[in-house]
Design a protein around this motif. Structure first.
Motif, short mmCIF file in Angstrom:
data_model
loop_
_atom_site.label_atom_id
_atom_site.label_comp_id
_atom_site.label_asym_id
_atom_site.label_seq_id
_atom_site.Cartn_x
_atom_site.Cartn_y
_atom_site.Cartn_z
N ILE A 48 0.83 -1.21 0.00
CA ILE A 48 0.00 0.00 0.00
C ILE A 48 0.87 1.25 0.00
O ILE A 48 0.56 2.23 -0.68
CB ILE A 48 -0.98 -0.02 1.20
N ILE A 49 1.98 1.22 0.73
CA ILE A 49 2.89 2.38 0.76
C ILE A 49 3.55 2.56 -0.61
O ILE A 49 3.64 3.68 -1.11
CB ILE A 49 3.95 2.20 1.88
N ASP A 50 3.99 1.44 -1.22
CA ASP A 50 4.63 1.51 -2.53
C ASP A 50 3.66 1.89 -3.65
O ASP A 50 4.03 2.56 -4.61
CB ASP A 50 5.27 0.17 -2.89
N ALA B 63 -5.01 1.59 -1.87
CA ALA B 63 -5.91 2.15 -0.87
C ALA B 63 -7.18 2.68 -1.53
O ALA B 63 -8.29 2.57 -0.97
CB ALA B 63 -5.22 3.25 -0.08
N LEU B 64 -7.05 3.24 -2.73
CA LEU B 64 -8.23 3.71 -3.46
C LEU B 64 -9.13 2.54 -3.84
O LEU B 64 -10.35 2.61 -3.73
CB LEU B 64 -7.81 4.47 -4.72
N MET C 140 -0.50 6.20 -15.58
CA MET C 140 0.71 7.02 -15.39
C MET C 140 1.88 6.16 -14.91
O MET C 140 3.00 6.31 -15.38
CB MET C 140 0.44 8.15 -14.40
N VAL C 141 1.61 5.23 -13.98
CA VAL C 141 2.66 4.35 -13.47
C VAL C 141 3.21 3.49 -14.60
O VAL C 141 4.42 3.34 -14.75
CB VAL C 141 2.12 3.47 -12.31
N LYS C 142 2.32 2.95 -15.41
CA LYS C 142 2.74 2.10 -16.52
C LYS C 142 3.59 2.90 -17.51
O LYS C 142 4.62 2.43 -17.98
CB LYS C 142 1.52 1.51 -17.22
N THR C 143 3.19 4.13 -17.80
CA THR C 143 3.94 5.00 -18.70
C THR C 143 5.32 5.28 -18.14
O THR C 143 6.32 5.23 -18.85
CB THR C 143 3.18 6.32 -18.95
#
Length: 191
Positions: free
Chosen positions: A110-112, A117-118, A168-171
């Protein structure tokens, strides 16, 4: 079209269509067709199907109004419960298969990856909707039932934020991989 949707076979058919993605996942799991990381594949597929069914469920009211197909309303509860089913599967796979109920691993994950959490928030918002989706709850809650079920809009917003964050993370990951490949290629050429 309305006659087809009113037929007695329509609800069982829609129910089977709702289960089709899960049946396909089970089939692929049995025959080893889930790719290099099966847990990740199942987690992503259940999450994506939960989102798809959420959007389909939300589309029923506008479609009913635009095309005068009031008969679509008879499928909304089933589709909403399908959303909850896929969301629960998504969460349980993450909880059990991905983290083996290890609380420390879950907190680190969850922190990473805060979008988890969403996702959990969406699931929590879906619980009262699933519990109160029956006719007895509609009668018992009266006019408050409609207000409660407006939580669906919140779930949709959260899901859209998650989708955007994942994109965005994947990009970013793709850019990092491209940069590493480019750097490695330059290193090899300089040798």
């Amino acid at each position: 079209m309305a006659d087809v949707l009113k037929s007695t076979a329509a609800k069982p058919l829609v129910f089977m269509l709702c289960l089709a993605p899960m049946l396909l996942l089970v089939w692929n799991a049995l025959y080893g067709d889930l790719g290099a990381n099966p847990v990740e594949t199942i987690t992503h597929e259940t999450g994506e199907w939960g989102l798809r069914f959420l959007l389909i469920t939300l589309a029923i009211s506008p479609l009913r109004q635009w095309f005068g197909l009031a008969v679509l309303m008879r499928f909304r509860r089933m589709l909403g419960l399908t959303v909850f089913f896929y969301a629960c599967c998504h969460f349980m796979i993450w909880l059990i298969a991905d983290h083996s109920l290890n609380f420390t691993d879950m907190v680190e994950d969850i922190i990473d990856r805060p979008f988890i959490a969403l996702g959990f928030s969406s699931l929590v918002l879906l619980i009262p909707l699933a519990i109160t989706s029956n006719q007895a709850s509609v009668r018992r809650l009266g006019r408050h039932w409609k207000k409660l079920h407006q939580l669906t809009e919140g779930v949709t917003r959260i899901a859209n934020y998650m989708e955007e964050i994942l994109r965005m993370v994947k990009t970013d990951q793709e850019r990092t991989q491209e940069a590493r490949a480019h750097y490695k290629m330059e290193e090899e050429q300089s040798e």
